[in-house]
Design a protein around this motif. Structure first.
Motif, PDB file in Angstrom:
ATOM      1  N   GLY A   1      -3.593  -4.613   4.515  1.00 16.48           N
ATOM      2  CA  GLY A   1      -4.121  -3.096   3.959  1.00 16.48           C
ATOM      3  C   GLY A   1      -3.532  -2.497   4.381  1.00 16.48           C
TER       4      GLY A   1
ATOM      5  N   ILE B   1      -1.974  -0.406   1.501  1.00 21.44           N
ATOM      6  CA  ILE B   1      -2.693   0.217   0.816  1.00 21.44           C
ATOM      7  C   ILE B   1      -3.424   0.831   0.831  1.00 21.44           C
ATOM      8  CG2 ILE B   1      -4.427  -0.950  -0.967  1.00 21.44           C
ATOM      9  CD1 ILE B   1      -3.484  -3.361  -1.005  1.00 21.44           C
ATOM     10  N   MET B   2      -3.789   0.515   2.284  1.00 20.95           N
ATOM     11  CA  MET B   2      -4.745   1.588   2.432  1.00 20.95           C
ATOM     12  C   MET B   2      -4.253   3.172   3.334  1.00 20.95           C
ATOM     13  SD  MET B   2      -8.016   0.534   2.904  1.00 20.95           S
ATOM     14  CE  MET B   2      -8.649   1.415   4.330  1.00 20.95           C
ATOM     15  N   ARG B   3      -2.633   3.267   3.027  1.00 19.83           N
ATOM     16  CA  ARG B   3      -2.279   4.285   3.260  1.00 19.83           C
ATOM     17  C   ARG B   3      -2.309   5.435   1.552  1.00 19.83           C
ATOM     18  NH1 ARG B   3       2.828   3.915   6.210  1.00 19.83           N
ATOM     19  NH2 ARG B   3       2.546   1.267   5.797  1.00 19.83           N
TER      20      ARG B   3
ATOM     21  N   MET C   1     -15.770  11.733 -11.524  1.00 14.45           N
ATOM     22  CA  MET C   1     -15.800  10.917 -10.612  1.00 14.45           C
ATOM     23  C   MET C   1     -15.278   9.446 -11.040  1.00 14.45           C
ATOM     24  SD  MET C   1     -16.805  11.946  -6.538  1.00 14.45           S
ATOM     25  CE  MET C   1     -17.633  11.101  -6.508  1.00 14.45           C
TER      26      MET C   1
ATOM     27  N   PHE D   1     -14.588  -4.799  -4.701  1.00 13.11           N
ATOM     28  CA  PHE D   1     -13.737  -6.091  -3.418  1.00 13.11           C
ATOM     29  C   PHE D   1     -13.649  -7.552  -3.820  1.00 13.11           C
ATOM     30  CE2 PHE D   1     -12.147  -8.077   0.434  1.00 13.11           C
ATOM     31  CZ  PHE D   1     -11.562  -7.278   0.505  1.00 13.11           C
TER      32      PHE D   1
ATOM     33  N   ASN E   1       4.780  15.079   6.395  1.00 11.77           N
ATOM     34  CA  ASN E   1       3.217  15.256   6.220  1.00 11.77           C
ATOM     35  C   ASN E   1       2.280  14.378   7.189  1.00 11.77           C
ATOM     36  OD1 ASN E   1       3.960  12.379   5.610  1.00 11.77           O
ATOM     37  ND2 ASN E   1       3.485  12.301   2.792  1.00 11.77           N
TER      38      ASN E   1
ATOM     39  N   SER F   1     -15.782   4.147  -6.998  1.00 13.60           N
ATOM     40  CA  SER F   1     -15.045   2.929  -5.652  1.00 13.60           C
ATOM     41  C   SER F   1     -14.142   2.086  -6.394  1.00 13.60           C
ATOM     42  CB  SER F   1     -15.720   3.328  -4.665  1.00 13.60           C
ATOM     43  OG  SER F   1     -16.858   3.260  -4.776  1.00 13.60           O
ATOM     44  N   PRO F   2     -13.581   1.028  -5.707  1.00 13.45           N
ATOM     45  CA  PRO F   2     -12.845  -0.584  -6.025  1.00 13.45           C
ATOM     46  C   PRO F   2     -13.214  -1.250  -5.688  1.00 13.45           C
ATOM     47  CG  PRO F   2     -11.055   1.608  -4.800  1.00 13.45           C
ATOM     48  CD  PRO F   2     -11.933   1.261  -4.804  1.00 13.45           C
TER      49      PRO F   2
ATOM     50  N   TYR G   1      -9.888  -5.057  -5.947  1.00 11.37           N
ATOM     51  CA  TYR G   1      -8.535  -5.652  -5.530  1.00 11.37           C
ATOM     52  C   TYR G   1      -9.449  -7.226  -4.751  1.00 11.37           C
ATOM     53  CZ  TYR G   1      -6.476  -1.495  -4.099  1.00 11.37           C
ATOM     54  OH  TYR G   1      -4.947  -0.809  -4.673  1.00 11.37           O
TER      55      TYR G   1
ATOM     56  N   LEU H   1      -6.231   4.174  -5.366  1.00 11.94           N
ATOM     57  CA  LEU H   1      -6.155   3.143  -5.498  1.00 11.94           C
ATOM     58  C   LEU H   1      -6.628   2.164  -7.062  1.00 11.94           C
ATOM     59  CD1 LEU H   1      -8.366   3.709  -2.326  1.00 11.94           C
ATOM     60  CD2 LEU H   1      -6.544   2.115  -2.585  1.00 11.94           C
TER      61      LEU H   1
ATOM     62  N   LEU I   1     -12.968  -5.952   4.713  1.00  4.63           N
ATOM     63  CA  LEU I   1     -12.222  -6.751   5.896  1.00  4.63           C
ATOM     64  C   LEU I   1     -13.382  -7.555   6.940  1.00  4.63           C
ATOM     65  CD1 LEU I   1      -7.935  -6.167   5.315  1.00  4.63           C
ATOM     66  CD2 LEU I   1      -9.885  -7.735   4.368  1.00  4.63           C
TER      67      LEU I   1
ATOM     68  N   PRO J   1      -9.916  -2.001   5.646  1.00 10.19           N
ATOM     69  CA  PRO J   1     -11.099  -1.578   4.886  1.00 10.19           C
ATOM     70  C   PRO J   1     -12.078  -2.681   5.199  1.00 10.19           C
ATOM     71  CG  PRO J   1      -9.454  -3.673   3.947  1.00 10.19           C
ATOM     72  CD  PRO J   1      -8.895  -2.912   5.332  1.00 10.19           C
TER      73      PRO J   1
ATOM     74  N   LEU K   1      -5.109  -7.532  -1.588  1.00  8.32           N
ATOM     75  CA  LEU K   1      -5.189  -7.180  -0.423  1.00  8.32           C
ATOM     76  C   LEU K   1      -4.875  -8.201   1.051  1.00  8.32           C
ATOM     77  CD1 LEU K   1      -6.853  -3.704  -0.070  1.00  8.32           C
ATOM     78  CD2 LEU K   1      -7.337  -6.339   1.808  1.00  8.32           C
TER      79      LEU K   1
ATOM     80  N   HIS L   1      -0.735  10.354  -2.541  1.00  9.70           N
ATOM     81  CA  HIS L   1      -0.869  10.269  -3.964  1.00  9.70           C
ATOM     82  C   HIS L   1      -0.937   9.865  -3.899  1.00  9.70           C
ATOM     83  CE1 HIS L   1      -1.840  14.886  -1.619  1.00  9.70           C
ATOM     84  NE2 HIS L   1      -0.625  14.680  -1.411  1.00  9.70           N
TER      85      HIS L   1
ATOM     86  N   ASP M   1     -18.557   1.395   0.772  1.00  8.82           N
ATOM     87  CA  ASP M   1     -17.860   0.735  -0.685  1.00  8.82           C
ATOM     88  C   ASP M   1     -16.843   0.075   0.704  1.00  8.82           C
ATOM     89  OD1 ASP M   1     -19.310   2.426  -2.554  1.00  8.82           O
ATOM     90  OD2 ASP M   1     -17.852   3.740  -2.357  1.00  8.82           O
ATOM     91  N   PRO M   2     -16.841  -1.198  -0.324  1.00 12.21           N
ATOM     92  CA  PRO M   2     -15.488  -2.377   0.335  1.00 12.21           C
ATOM     93  C   PRO M   2     -14.359  -1.588   1.329  1.00 12.21           C
ATOM     94  CG  PRO M   2     -16.155  -2.819  -1.893  1.00 12.21           C
ATOM     95  CD  PRO M   2     -16.323  -1.532  -1.565  1.00 12.21           C
ATOM     96  N   MET M   3     -13.226  -0.889   0.540  1.00 10.65           N
ATOM     97  CA  MET M   3     -12.597   0.418   1.050  1.00 10.65           C
ATOM     98  C   MET M   3     -12.300   1.125   1.588  1.00 10.65           C
ATOM     99  SD  MET M   3     -10.021  -1.821  -0.832  1.00 10.65           S
ATOM    100  CE  MET M   3      -7.914  -0.895  -0.480  1.00 10.65           C
TER     101      MET M   3
ATOM    102  N   ILE N   1      -2.433   9.113   1.181  1.00 15.49           N
ATOM    103  CA  ILE N   1      -0.932   9.812   1.767  1.00 15.49           C
ATOM    104  C   ILE N   1       0.017   9.909   1.374  1.00 15.49           C
ATOM    105  CG2 ILE N   1       0.195  10.379   3.837  1.00 15.49           C
ATOM    106  CD1 ILE N   1      -1.384   9.137   5.638  1.00 15.49           C
TER     107      ILE N   1
ATOM    108  N   ARG O   1      -4.426   9.028  10.308  1.00 19.83           N
ATOM    109  CA  ARG O   1      -4.734   8.130   9.122  1.00 19.83           C
ATOM    110  C   ARG O   1      -3.757   6.970   8.345  1.00 19.83           C
ATOM    111  NH1 ARG O   1     -10.133   8.443   7.400  1.00 19.83           N
ATOM    112  NH2 ARG O   1     -11.409   9.333   7.735  1.00 19.83           N
TER     113      ARG O   1
ATOM    114  N   LEU P   1      -7.105   1.978   9.075  1.00 19.58           N
ATOM    115  CA  LEU P   1      -6.403   1.038   8.072  1.00 19.58           C
ATOM    116  C   LEU P   1      -6.968  -0.064   7.275  1.00 19.58           C
ATOM    117  CD1 LEU P   1      -2.609   1.946   8.609  1.00 19.58           C
ATOM    118  CD2 LEU P   1      -4.071   3.653   7.717  1.00 19.58           C
TER     119      LEU P   1
END
Lengths: 151, 785, 281
Positions: free
Chosen positions: C33, C36-38, C1, C7, B684, C4-5, C50, C46, A65, A62, C30, C43, A17-19, C41, A40, A60
């Motif tokens: 990233g 956004i990619m965090r 579920m 893009f 965390n 997934s996003p 994007y 997404l 990119l 995706p 985006l 919670h 998946d792209p992300m 962490i 991460r 980080l």
């Protein structure tokens, strides 16, 4: 739609998946387990890889990119298992302990030394701001880098 | 015949580690492998009212779900108080409720979300003060029913374990007319190991047995504890250990292995379980937080007539390692100095927080902080130079420790002299700025955690040897440098020609594990013995081949020859091949265990170790600059004189010292763990939990002190654990000296230091520690049950 | 579920604006990233969709016309630091961009991301650009508008979908500037407090105009106008600035965070003001 990229000189295609973080594509799909997913969140640097020649944290980044980009991982820095000058110096300095941070350290420092061939000690340390190590206390890593530079 | 195992042998695994080829546990898997995930409680205390997995079990890809019913056993150290899953009472945020295995990690996560959980909240006790309050709710109401694994510790209610060490008449010492009483209190927070490789396991269930590949320091503990949790014979569990990506004590206990094992059995498939960083942070077996009150009666001349202390150690929701560590107070807080009479009590206290565990030099680190700051406060009260006070009082030949152990030889005093020479050789570092400068020299006492180890050496007909142990490669120099050097030196071959097998409980005998500075000592002793047996066998065959007496032969440089110039001989490969043909392949076995140095009868109660087989000493010196406006502490210089017995590989030890000191600098200055009102660890990940980075450290100036007596092979001592021991102490004393502030807490983060300097920090007050020492005890020291 | 996003990699600004408009509240831009990619962490879920800005050439440009520096929102911290290096007037920007986070993050994280991340109180570029009196350009399918950065900060959390921060404009002014940040670790961190400072001087060397911005102390960076007023007419003196800041610092209500309590962030402000002033010399 598959994501196409070049990894260590080879054309690769990812079904992720792209992300999806690049680190997971490299490890789970391409079985390149050199780069490590440790924090991460872009703070430890163990997943650092070169994207178009620039060190980025793969956790980080995706997958979307890196479409069309050239990626080099730690596995791609030592062709045929031959150590590069930095790796050689790290062995000589007995710098390695558990080793988990080194894939990222090696990528970051190899790039840094190419950009900054004659660095000061403080420059080397600053270059490592994003590469944590829990075992070694850094000094031998810094010393090995300075040794490569001959300073 | 003596052999020389001292070498500068380089690690053979460095190349693979530098090129990304090393495969740690997180890099491993198996075809058709399932991915596991653990459902964790989100409250600190409560009664589990409902756990319904039926909906989750029906989700696509879900292959197995395990709950408390699948793991009936309880394990622990000293007392078996810990079950694998919550049975009916949740005791900390992050406690496992169920485990799931599914085809993909996403499916496993989805299954966790589909498990219905109802927890009726109970009051949570998050700090030791509340746990010890009269009438406090019990965290383990059934504490009296737990199986006792070691007799002797006092227990009751929220006190999981209490150990006492009493020697001499302390009341009389404190009542002496010529003494003055100095009292100090200290508090430290938790420390997270931040091992780069999280706890991870890949498990299979094959031929009626579990096989667990795991990132651990203790394969045999994992074997036995997994069997204990699951209620199966230990012989049904096999544990193998790939290279471990950092451990530092975090992996000195069973962790997530039983979940993976259970799910492998239930599903019939290989199962991989890897903790997320968040899980690592939430359920880290931290170095425990602690509270310490220490009082000493000292004469004007600086003699320590009497000493008493109360140490409270937060074990979190389960006893774990802290039960054992109550032992170490007597040897650390009760170490360093000659004391007339002393009484020490160390209490492991339950709270509704994540269980704590082992961490490099464990409670020695904060007990040394407390003892050394206290020592400086004594010196200040007496108006004596702190170095002079230490010179007069450090343990020397024949002095008694807190349990009546008699220490041998003068070690700390000459080490202090070495440090003074190092200090004198360089002027104090100062810059022309407004910062406050200070320095401190501290001493520390630690030990080698001896105990059972086994080794086999197989001599191959090509002249190489294979060393088989349950030792684990965790990045210290033992497996890659120390052990092959010992075997190579004994056999007269090159260390490159000694293969060291990765730990496999099916291949090698029992071992306590890799930690406590024991691997090169204990595994080394076993390996030496095994190699010596091989050596004897080869010499016997060579003697036949050469028509000579074994005693007339020398074994070196890959050859066995008749001693003397131009002596005839054979290569070791030729001898080994001949032996193989004559009597079969040559092998030797070795074993070692605790020697059992005596203590004074009656001194130690509730202790796991009454006296130290191999004490280890350290002297550290630290120079700091403190910014009075921001509270930033910069370490300007750091020096270590470390008692190593004998250095087998100076480079490897130097690497351990630099790394250990830097971990200690993290503990002293940066690394903070806090717990929110709901009982959840607030840090965390790597953003909020700050480990030292390259620009935060200094090159440590190292001097190895050799020649102190040691029961270790070749006179060695463990060198990798102790470097962290007095870093917190040295930094704290230096900051106190620089600022004149009464440093009572670690870590000295900028906000904490600034609060201290601005007077925002009230002096510590421990209403839950009674000023009368005896009132802190569950039962009098001399009335063990 | 949840699925997934999706893009979409935009290759021009108009394509990006179209895509954002079409996706509405389901979509988000985006760039690097790194925030956004965090999301895991934090919670946070997404977004379902994007729109990648990486391939939009307009957003990657740094230009200077008529005394105004125009910085594309897609410019990374690393490129920005390099582009403005060696110019005393923009030193605040060079330091903010060149010292934030760590080298690898600086190569990915963008100007736009730094300004648009509402929950990121410790952003370095925000106070730096505030003290440079920067303006931002917001584009949407309907057109563009330009507004002061401070105004943008107060409305950014409620920016309608389809609107994108595209450029930052920094007017050249002949001032000198400095960026004083206080990480907890010497090696680097997110700063616990930031003081960004830009001043012009009169012929006598006294401060003619001062702009001070404070970051990381409160949840959103802001100008410290009372201190600015107090500085005008004074010589460029660290001690004097420190005294003025000490008197005025109580207007800040420091935010409590895992890494530092609120009082600490406020306590260190005068020191950072002094350091910034001294750095101007």
């Amino acid at each position: 739609m598959p994501i196409e990229m070049t990894v260590n000189g080879e054309a690769r295609r990812s079904a992720a998946d792209p992300m999806t973080p690049l680190i997971d594509v490299l490890r789970d799909e391409f079985h390149l387990t050199g780069a490590k997913p440790v924090c991460r969140e872009g703070f430890c640097g163990a997943c650092t890889v070169l994207v178009d020649g620039e060190p980025l944290v793969a956790c980080l980044t995706p997958a979307a990119l890196v479409e069309g980009r050239e990626i080099r991982t730690v596995e791609g820095l030592s062709a045929g298992g031959r150590l590069n000058p930095l790796q050689t110096r790290l062995v000589e300095h007995d710098a390695v302990q558990c080793g988990m941070c080194f894939p990222g350290m090696v990528v970051t420092l190899t790039h840094f030394l190419a950009q900054t061939p004659r660095p000061s000690r403080d420059q080397v340390r600053a270059a490592l701001t994003g590469n944590a190590c829990r075992c070694t206390g850094y000094e031998r890593i810094v010393a090995a880098a300075l040794d490569v530079a001959g300073v | 015949m003596s052999v020389d195992a001292v070498m500068e042998f380089r690690r053979r695994d460095a190349g693979d580690k530098l090129t990304g080829r090393t495969r740690y546990t997180i890099d491993r898997g198996a075809p058709g492998m399932l991915h596991a995930a653990v459902l964790r409680a989100q409250v600190a205390s409560g009664r589990l009212a409902k756990l319904d997995t039926s909906k989750a079990a029906a989700l696509p890809g879900v292959r197995a779900i395990a709950t408390a019913a699948d793991a009936p056993g309880r394990v622990g150290i000293g007392i078996a108080d810990h079950s694998l899953f919550v049975v009916d009472r949740v005791r900390y945020v992050g406690e496992p409720l169920a485990a799931v295995a599914a085809d993909t990690p996403e499916q496993a996560q989805a299954a966790l979300e589909a498990i219905k959980v109802e927890i009726a909240p109970l009051p949570a006790i998050l700090i030791m003060q509340d746990a010890l309050a009269p009438g406090a709710p019990l965290i383990h109401p059934e504490w009296e029913d737990y199986k006792i694994l070691l007799e002797g510790g006092a227990r009751a209610g929220n006190v999981a374990w209490e150990a006492t060490a009493v020697r001499g008449d302390v009341d009389a010492a404190f009542a002496r007319p010529d003494v003055r009483i100095v009292e100090s209190t200290f508090r430290v927070g938790r420390q997270n190991h931040m091992a780069f490789e999280p706890r991870a396991a890949v498990a299979r269930y094959e031929e009626g047995r579990f096989h667990i590949e795991t990132s651990t320091q203790v394969p045999w503990t994992v074997r036995n504890a997994t069997a204990g949790f699951l209620g199966v014979p230990a012989s049904q569990v096999r544990v193998t250990v790939p290279p471990v990506g950092g451990a530092f004590g975090l992996k000195f206990d069973v962790a997530i292995e039983p979940f993976a094992a259970l799910l492998a059995k239930l599903s019939g498939r290989a199962v991989r379980l890897v903790n997320s960083r968040e899980e690592e942070m939430l359920t880290c077996l931290f170095r425990e937080n602690a509270e310490i009150r220490i009082r000493s009666a000292v004469t004007p001349a600086g003699e320590i007539a009497g000493r008493e202390a109360v140490v409270l150690m937060d074990c979190g929701a389960y006893g774990g390692e802290q039960i054992f560590l109550t032992t170490m107070t007597a040897h650390t807080l009760g170490g360093n100095y000659r004391v007339g009479a002393s009484r020490l009590v160390s209490r492991a206290v339950y709270t509704n927080t994540a269980p704590n565990g082992a961490f490099r030099a464990c409670n020695g680190v904060y007990n040394t902080f407390a003892l050394e700051r206290h020592t400086d406060e004594i010196a200040a009260a007496l108006g004596m130079d702190p170095l002079e006070f230490r010179r007069r009082n450090v343990l020397g030949d024949g002095d008694l420790g807190a349990t009546g152990q008699k220490f041998e030889a003068e070690v700390l005093r000459p080490m202090l002299e070495r440090m003074e020479a190092l200090r004198a050789a360089a002027p104090p570092r100062r810059q022309d700025d407004e910062r406050l400068y200070g320095r401190a020299t501290t001493v520390g006492t630690w030990f080698v955690f001896t105990g059972p180890s086994a080794a086999t050496v197989n001599m191959n007909a090509d002249g190489s040897a294979t060393l088989v142990t349950s030792g684990v490669e965790i990045g210290s120099g033992s497996m890659m440098q120390g052990l092959p050097q010992i075997v190579a030196a004994t056999l007269g071959i090159q260390p490159e020609d000694v293969m060291v097998r990765q730990a496999d409980t099916d291949a090698a005998g029992y071992d306590v594990g890799v930690g406590g500075g024991r691997q090169t000592v204990s595994l080394g002793a076993a390996s030496l013995q095994a190699a010596q047996e091989v050596r004897g066998k080869l010499l016997a065959v060579a003697a036949q081949m050469l028509d000579a007496l074994p005693d007339d032969l020398v074994m070196q440089n890959g050859r066995i020859e008749i001693a003397g110039p131009n002596g005839a001989g054979f290569s070791i490969a030729e001898v080994a091949a001949q032996a193989q043909a004559l009597v079969g392949p040559v092998a030797g076995t070795g074993a070692s265990t605790r020697k059992g140095v005596p203590s004074m009868p009656g001194c130690a109660v509730g202790h796991f170790i009454d006296a130290l087989d191999i004490p280890v000493f350290a002297v550290h010196d630290c120079e700091v600059a403190v910014d009075p406006e921001t509270g930033h502490v910069e370490v300007l210089a750091y020096r270590v004189v470390q008692d190593v017995g004998r250095a087998l590989n100076r480079s490897a030890i130097g690497g351990q010292i630099q790394g250990g000191v830097v971990q200690g600098l993290g503990y002293a200055l940066h690394e903070e763990v806090s717990i929110d009102a709901d009982g959840r660890i607030r840090q965390n990940g790597f953003e909020t939990y700050r480990v030292p980075l390259a620009a935060d450290v200094v090159p440590v100036e190292v001097e190895l002190y050799e020649g102190a007596p040691s029961l270790g092979p070749f006179g060695i001592k463990g060198a990798g654990e102790v470097p962290i021991l007095n870093v917190g102490a040295s930094v704290a004393c230096a900051v106190a000296n620089a600022t004149g502030a009464r440093v009572q807490e670690l870590p000295l983060t900028p906000p904490r230091v600034l609060a201290l300097l601005l007077g925002r920090q009230p002096e510590l007050d421990f209403p839950h520690i009674s000023p009368r020492w005896d009132d802190n005890l569950l039962r009098p020291h001399d009335q063990p049950t | 579920m949840t699925a997934s996003p999706s893009f979409y990699a935009a290759s021009s600004l108009s394509a990006a604006l179209d895509a954002l408009a079409e996706r509405g509240p389901q979509g988000a831009p985006l760039a690097g990233g790194t925030w956004i990619m965090r999301a895991p962490i934090r919670h946070e879920p997404l977004k379902p969709a994007y729109v990648g800005l990486d391939g939009v050439p307009e957003l990657g440009r740094i230009e200077e016309t008529d005394g105004i520096l125009s910085i594309g929102a897609g410019v990374t911290h690393a490129r920005l630091a390099e582009a403005v290096a060696g110019r005393p007037e923009l030193r605040v920007l060079a330091e903010a961009a060149g010292r934030s986070a760590n080298p690898a993050i600086r190569r990915a994280a963008t100007v736009g991301g730094n300004l648009c991340t509402t929950d990121f109180a410790a952003a370095d570029l925000v106070p730096a650009l505030l003290c440079l009196d920067a303006e931002v350009e917001i584009a949407s399918r309907g057109g563009t508008e330009r507004l002061p950065l401070a105004a943008f900060l107060s409305l950014r959390h409620s920016l309608e979908p389809g609107r994108l921060l595209t450029r930052v404009f920094v007017p050249r002014s002949g001032a000198v500037s400095a960026h004083a940040r206080l990480p907890l670790r010497k090696a680097g961190d997110y700063p616990t407090a930031i003081v960004s400072l830009s001043v012009t001087r009169d012929t006598a060397g006294r401060i003619a105009q001062a702009r001070v911005a404070v970051g990381s102390v409160e949840t959103v960076a802001r100008r410290w106008t009372r201190l600015e007023a107090a500085l005008v007419g004074t010589p460029l003196c660290g001690e004097q600035a420190h005294r003025a800041a000490t008197e005025l610092a109580d207007e800040f209500a420091g935010r409590d965070g895992v890494e530092a309590p609120g009082w600490y962030r406020v306590s260190v402000l005068p020191v950072l003001v002094r350091r910034a002033v001294i750095a101007l010399h």
